[in-house]
Enzyme design. Structure first.
Site, PDB file in Angstrom:
ATOM      1  N   GLU A 132      45.788  37.551  31.836  1.00 46.41           N
ATOM      2  CA  GLU A 132      45.235  36.368  32.496  1.00 46.41           C
ATOM      3  C   GLU A 132      43.843  36.050  31.948  1.00 46.41           C
ATOM      4  O   GLU A 132      43.129  36.924  31.463  1.00 46.41           O
ATOM      5  CB  GLU A 132      45.164  36.576  34.008  1.00 46.41           C
TER       6      GLU A 132
ATOM      7  N   HIS B  80      48.766  35.738  36.927  1.00 48.08           N
ATOM      8  CA  HIS B  80      47.520  35.779  37.690  1.00 48.08           C
ATOM      9  C   HIS B  80      47.819  35.969  39.179  1.00 48.08           C
ATOM     10  O   HIS B  80      48.732  35.346  39.728  1.00 48.08           O
ATOM     11  CB  HIS B  80      46.761  34.467  37.458  1.00 48.08           C
TER      12      HIS B  80
ATOM     13  N   SER C  18      42.014  35.734  43.635  1.00 44.19           N
ATOM     14  CA  SER C  18      41.485  34.608  42.872  1.00 44.19           C
ATOM     15  C   SER C  18      40.227  34.038  43.547  1.00 44.19           C
ATOM     16  O   SER C  18      39.238  34.753  43.703  1.00 44.19           O
ATOM     17  CB  SER C  18      42.572  33.550  42.690  1.00 44.19           C
TER      18      SER C  18
END
Length: 299
Positions: free
Chosen positions: A243, A273, A149
């Site tokens: 996602e 995610h 991320s």
């Protein structure tokens, strides 16, 4: 989809629905507190050691069999958390599992978080850690960069800066569901708006405002898809098909291929995610980390 994934998706969706009913300030505080929770001890076969590298807090996570081995491979890992949350507690189980599968040492970087430390503090910390490793005689070919991320963003930005500074490049890099474009221009934001149980544009926009703190969002050190991805080492990208950030991964894959790079792309169905981080709960996460170990071994 595994039963564990089905149950976890329902739990996350329920919790996130509650969070979205809060004010932005209360939502941020609750999410940060949740991401800071200690999720328990890791395997007895794994050593966890706090340290400082270039003044940045880090945590070494590695199998007991590698104790005293200073020549083994190192995976320098930048945790996710939208640049405003997350840390060693939230990612320690993933580190413990991957280090055993890949037979290497994980160096988990506790970079500074926004809003207390906005951009470029996190970028500076990542570069400081890598530069210090090289200055201390670590071979770049024994180093893998990785992140999920926001941490995937930092890993790619770090790779681009290393290349531009003509420093010795890491051997390869791994990205889990990287957040690479702050303009939210991809189709997945519409297609997966109701499917992503963890993220949405509201949460990302609030975090982006705290991190960028007025800095242009199209700066390539904030949105690395705006920068060149030429001349980078082999890369493994893992993403979820459902996602909202899925297309950031796809676009990076396409850009790396267009630049002649070596990229391996894995897209999983019906998982959250950055799901490899959830290896304590999901069999899909464990399999993804085994794929990472295979990739590391191959390259």
């Amino acid at each position: 989809m595994s039963l564990q994934s089905f149950i976890l998706n329902k739990l996350i969706r329920q919790k996130q629905k509650q969070n979205m009913g809060l004010s932005p300030e209360r939502r941020f505080k609750r999410l940060r507190k949740f991401m800071a929770l200690d999720t328990g001890a890791v395997s007895k076969n794994v050593i966890v050691k706090p340290d400082l590298v270039a003044g940045v807090p880090v945590e070494w996570v590695y199998p007991k069999s590698l104790e005293g081995n200073d020549k083994t491979d190192i995976c320098v890992y930048f945790h996710g958390g939208a640049f405003v949350m997350g840390g060693m507690n939230s990612h320690r189980h993933m580190a413990a599992y991957l280090c055993q599968q890949a037979k290497l040492k994980m160096l988990m970087v506790d970079y500074r978080l926004a809003p207390e430390h906005p951009f470029p503090a996190a970028v500076d910390d990542t570069m400081a850690v890598y530069s210090e490793l090289i200055a201390n005689g670590r071979s770049s070919q024994k180093i893998i960069l990785a992140g999920d991320s926001a941490g995937g963003n930092l890993a790619l930005v770090c790779m681009q800066q290393i290349r531009d500074a003509k420093m010795a490049m890491p051997r390869s890099f791994l990205l889990f569901s990287p957040w690479l474009d702050f303009k939210y221009s991809s189709a997945a934001f519409v297609e997966n708006n109701a499917k992503d149980v963890l993220l949405n544009q509201t949460i990302l926009s609030e975090s982006a405002a705290m991190y960028a703190a007025g800095h242009p969002l199209d700066d390539s050190k904030i949105s690395p898809l705006e920068g060149s991805v030429a001349d980078l080492p082999p890369c493994l990208i893992i993403a979820s098909r459902v996602e909202v950030l899925r297309d950031d991964s796809r676009r990076l894959r396409d850009s790396l291929e267009a630049a002649g790079g070596n990229v391996t792309y894995r897209e999983w169905k019906n998982v959250p995610h950055a799901f490899p981080v959830l290896c304590k709960f999901l069999p899909e996460a464990k399999q993804a980390l085994k794929d990472c170990a295979d990739f590391i071994s191959t390259h």
